[in-house]
Every structure is written in C-alpha cells, then in structure tokens.
Design an enzyme around this catalytic site. Structure first.
Site: not given
Ligand code: 5GP
Ligand code: ZN
Length: 113
Positions: A4, A7, A30, A46, A86, A97, A99, A101
């Site tokens: 990942c 991770c 990003d 995770h 997303n 994993h 997240h 934005h």
C-alpha cells in the site's frame, strides 16, 4: 499493509511532503496536484476505502474532519476549499487506502463527474 503506497508513506519508506502529522493522521501534498493547493489526508490505520467504514472504524473520519480547519488555515485556504473522497473503481479511486483530497487556492468549478 504490504504494497500500500500510503502505508509506505506513513512508515517513511516512500518520501512525502508533509503538511500535518499526529499519532492518528497524516496530511501531505499530492504528487500530481489538480488545484493550486492539493493535499491528501489519510488515517494511519489502513482502511481500504469509504465503503469499508462501519461503526467500529468510522471515528477516524470525524477526527480527520476535526483537523481540516487547522490544516486548511496552515495552507492559506481562508476563502474556502473542497474535500473529496473517491470510493472504489467507479468513484475514481486509484490508491486503496482511505484518503480525503483537500483542494483549493482558486475558485473551483462545480464539476461533479
Ligand atoms: P485517488 O485517485 O485514489 O482518489 O487519489 C490518489 C491520489 O494519490 C492521486 O491524486 C495521486 O496523484 C496521489 N498519489 C499517488 N501516488 C502518490 C505518491 O506516491 N505520493 C503522493 N504524494 N501522492 C500520490
Ligand atoms: Zn494503507
């Protein structure tokens, strides 16, 4: 979790440009920004995606949102910003994993899809 990317960013195996970190979450820029300011906020545990949230693990989402004003302020986003998640393939998720934005730095358009 093995293999990942996020991770590995948490462990330091893959470098990142960090914006905020504590024992529960990490925020970093990003790699391919979609706005003048584009930061990812991730839990250090995770969780694959939003579709894997349940009553046992969802507390971290509230925690992330409780820190967003502080992170946004540090990034100079006083005039506003957008938070996007997303979820899975059709939601456009590419890193599995969980997240969020954090996007800003200009007037964002209302493009939904
Ligand atoms: P997703 O498409 O899953 O919602 O978002 C994944 C995001 O992770 C993308 O915006 C992509 O640019 C970013 N990303 C992928 N690999 C890396 C990396 O190694 N480092 C950083 N900082 N961002 C990454
Ligand atoms: Zn992970």
């Amino acid at each position: 979790m093995d293999n990942c990317i996020f991770c590995k960013i948490i462990s330091g195996e893959i470098p990142s440009n960090k914006v905020y970190e504590d024992d529960k979450i990490l925020a970093f820029y990003d790699l391919s920004p979609q706005a003048p300011v584009h930061v990812l906020i991730i839990p250090k545990t995770h969780i694959c995606c939003a579709d894997e949230l349940d009553s046992e693990n969802c507390e971290i989402v509230g925690y992330i949102f409780s820190k967003i004003p502080q992170i946004a302020k540090k990034l100079g986003l006083e005039n506003g910003y957008r938070v996007v998640n997303n979820c899975k393939e059709e939601g456009g998720q590419s890193v599995f994993h969980l997240h969020f934005h954090l996007l800003g730095g200009k007037k964002l358009t209302l493009q939904m899809a």
